[in-house]
Design a protein around this motif. Sequence first.
Motif, PDB file in Angstrom:
ATOM      1  N   UNK A   4       0.700  -1.174   0.077  1.00 52.52           N
ATOM      2  CA  UNK A   4       0.082   0.005  -0.032  1.00 52.52           C
ATOM      3  C   UNK A   4       0.952   1.415  -0.140  1.00 52.52           C
ATOM      4  N   UNK A   5       1.760   1.222   0.765  1.00 58.39           N
ATOM      5  CA  UNK A   5       2.598   2.508   0.915  1.00 58.39           C
ATOM      6  C   UNK A   5       3.728   2.319  -0.469  1.00 58.39           C
ATOM      7  N   UNK A   6       4.012   1.437  -1.186  1.00 59.04           N
ATOM      8  CA  UNK A   6       4.667   1.257  -2.174  1.00 59.04           C
ATOM      9  C   UNK A   6       3.855   1.854  -3.361  1.00 59.04           C
ATOM     10  N   UNK A   7       2.613   1.825  -3.192  1.00 58.82           N
ATOM     11  CA  UNK A   7       2.023   2.562  -4.252  1.00 58.82           C
ATOM     12  C   UNK A   7       1.962   4.120  -4.185  1.00 58.82           C
ATOM     13  N   UNK A   8       2.017   4.589  -2.855  1.00 59.16           N
ATOM     14  CA  UNK A   8       1.898   6.027  -2.549  1.00 59.16           C
ATOM     15  C   UNK A   8       3.552   6.688  -2.897  1.00 59.16           C
ATOM     16  N   UNK A   9       4.288   5.862  -2.826  1.00 63.00           N
ATOM     17  CA  UNK A   9       5.653   6.064  -3.225  1.00 63.00           C
ATOM     18  C   UNK A   9       6.111   6.254  -4.636  1.00 63.00           C
ATOM     19  N   UNK A  10       5.407   5.397  -5.325  1.00 60.49           N
ATOM     20  CA  UNK A  10       5.488   5.571  -6.641  1.00 60.49           C
ATOM     21  C   UNK A  10       4.675   6.575  -7.408  1.00 60.49           C
ATOM     22  N   UNK A  11       3.509   6.949  -6.855  1.00 65.27           N
ATOM     23  CA  UNK A  11       2.702   7.753  -7.310  1.00 65.27           C
ATOM     24  C   UNK A  11       3.346   9.290  -6.813  1.00 65.27           C
TER      25      UNK A  11
ATOM     26  N   UNK B 223       6.345   9.821  -6.716  1.00 64.03           N
ATOM     27  CA  UNK B 223       7.178   9.993  -7.687  1.00 64.03           C
ATOM     28  C   UNK B 223       6.827  10.432  -9.135  1.00 64.03           C
ATOM     29  N   UNK B 224       5.450  10.383  -9.242  1.00 71.02           N
ATOM     30  CA  UNK B 224       5.091  10.841 -10.792  1.00 71.02           C
ATOM     31  C   UNK B 224       4.703   9.797 -11.679  1.00 71.02           C
ATOM     32  N   UNK B 225       4.642   8.323 -11.104  1.00 70.45           N
ATOM     33  CA  UNK B 225       4.463   7.369 -12.023  1.00 70.45           C
ATOM     34  C   UNK B 225       2.950   7.095 -11.963  1.00 70.45           C
ATOM     35  N   UNK B 226       2.533   6.241 -13.094  1.00 70.47           N
ATOM     36  CA  UNK B 226       1.336   5.932 -13.373  1.00 70.47           C
ATOM     37  C   UNK B 226       1.264   4.373 -12.708  1.00 70.47           C
ATOM     38  N   UNK B 227       0.568   4.168 -11.759  1.00 69.25           N
ATOM     39  CA  UNK B 227       0.367   2.883 -11.057  1.00 69.25           C
ATOM     40  C   UNK B 227      -0.857   2.059 -11.452  1.00 69.25           C
ATOM     41  N   UNK B 228      -0.674   0.854 -11.604  1.00 70.75           N
ATOM     42  CA  UNK B 228      -1.791   0.000 -12.017  1.00 70.75           C
ATOM     43  C   UNK B 228      -1.692  -1.196 -10.997  1.00 70.75           C
ATOM     44  N   UNK B 229      -2.824  -1.383 -10.017  1.00 71.03           N
ATOM     45  CA  UNK B 229      -2.746  -2.282  -8.778  1.00 71.03           C
ATOM     46  C   UNK B 229      -3.320  -3.483  -9.083  1.00 71.03           C
ATOM     47  N   UNK B 230      -2.647  -4.650  -8.734  1.00 73.37           N
ATOM     48  CA  UNK B 230      -3.348  -6.062  -9.184  1.00 73.37           C
ATOM     49  C   UNK B 230      -3.040  -6.892  -7.869  1.00 73.37           C
ATOM     50  N   UNK B 231      -4.112  -7.497  -7.724  1.00 73.40           N
ATOM     51  CA  UNK B 231      -3.968  -8.563  -6.616  1.00 73.40           C
ATOM     52  C   UNK B 231      -4.243 -10.147  -7.354  1.00 73.40           C
ATOM     53  N   UNK B 232      -3.141 -10.787  -6.796  1.00 66.99           N
ATOM     54  CA  UNK B 232      -3.081 -12.136  -7.398  1.00 66.99           C
ATOM     55  C   UNK B 232      -4.015 -13.014  -6.811  1.00 66.99           C
ATOM     56  N   UNK B 233      -4.919 -13.703  -7.418  1.00 67.28           N
ATOM     57  CA  UNK B 233      -5.772 -14.817  -6.847  1.00 67.28           C
ATOM     58  C   UNK B 233      -5.439 -15.900  -7.173  1.00 67.28           C
TER      59      UNK B 233
END
Length: 383
Positions: free
Chosen positions: A15-22, A24-34
Amino acid sequence: MARIVLAMSGGVDSSVAAHLLMDAGHEVIGVFMRHGEESAAVCRVDDTGKSTSLPVLAGAATSAGDGLRADHKQGCCTASDAADARRVAAKMGIPFYALDLTDDFRRIVDYFVDDYLDGRTPNPCVRCNQWIKFGRLFDYADDVDAEFVATGHYAQMQNVDGVNQLHRGLDSSKDQSYALFGIRPDRLDRMMLPVGGFEKTRIREIAEGLKMGVAGKKDSQEICFVTQGHHSDFVRARAPQRSADTGGEIVTVDGKVVGTHQGYEAFTVGQRKKLGVAMGEPYFVVRIEPKTRQVVIGKKEHLSKPGLVADEANWLVPIDQLPQRVSVQIRYNGSPKPGTLTVVPRDPNRFEVHFDEPELAVAPGQAAVVYDETRVLGGGWIT
C-alpha cells in the motif's frame, strides 16, 4: 513518468509502495493475485459491507467469501486482503484488478506436496516470487504496456556503474532479498522495490499519516494455501494415494529404532519439537529417508554440516564474475554465513559451498542464496 504494475496484497508494504510510486510521478496499476484456493476469494466490499466481484484480467469469475483463514493465522491472498487492497487503490485513485493465477498456483501447490513426499523441505514463497510475482506478473505488465513491475518486498535495486543490482533491504530485520534470488537476470532492469530503502517502522508511519487503514496490519507469515492444520494434513489431502503409506520408524543416527511415525512428510530437517519420542535430552531431525520411510534423529552436533551442494542455480551476475569468497543464507529467517563458492565444472546449474564454520540444519529443498556483502549474486536449491 513510467507506467508500473504493482502487486498489491492488501498489506501495509504494498500500500505504501503505491503511494511512493505515485508521489514520484509514476502511473500505477494495482493488481491482486488470486490463487484459486478456498481462502482466496476475491471481492469488492462497498460501504454497506456488500461483496461483489472485482474485474479479473484472465477472465475467470471470482467468488465472494469472508476472507478468514480457517485456523485464524495471518496468511495472504484472502478476500479480506483483496478488499483492503481495493480500498487503498480506490483511496489513491488508481486502477485495480484481480489476476486469476489459479493454474500457476496449482504448480506451486504440486511442487510443495511433491517436495515433502520426496523428503525435502519446500519453500513455496520463494517459488511464488520466481514463477509468479516476478514471472507471470511481467506477462501482465507487457499486456498493459507497463515498463516496470513493483512489489512491497524489503529489498533494494541499486544501479552501480550502469548495472542494476539486487541488494538486501535497509531494514535487516525485515529483509526479503533471500526470497527474490530466482528472478530472471534480464528482468532486473524492470524491477522496482519502493519500500526497500525504508525501515518498517517508517513505512507504518507513512501509512498512518495517509490514513490508509492498514498501518497496523500484521505481516503475512503463513503459507497462503495451507488454510488449516499442519502442513502434513494438506499434503495428505492433496496426494492421498502417494501419502497413504509414508509411516515408518524413527531411528537414531547409529540405527537404533526408538519409535514410529505416521508419515515422514510431517517432519523437517532441524525439527526438535513433536518428534513423538522421549530421549531425555534434545534430539533433532537430522535427515529424512523416503525410500525406507525412516526419520533419522540425533543430537545437535549431528546437524552440523561443513558445506552444501545446490542445483537449479539462478545467477544474477555473469558466472565469470562470481567471487570465490561469499556469504550464503540457507533459510528465510537466517543470516548469511561466510564461505567459499565453487561452481561445478561444466554445469553452471550446480554449485558447492564450503562454510568457514559448520552450519546447522542444512535442509534439502531449501534455497541457498549467495551474497557479496549486501548484493544478491544468485542461488539455488539445496540437494
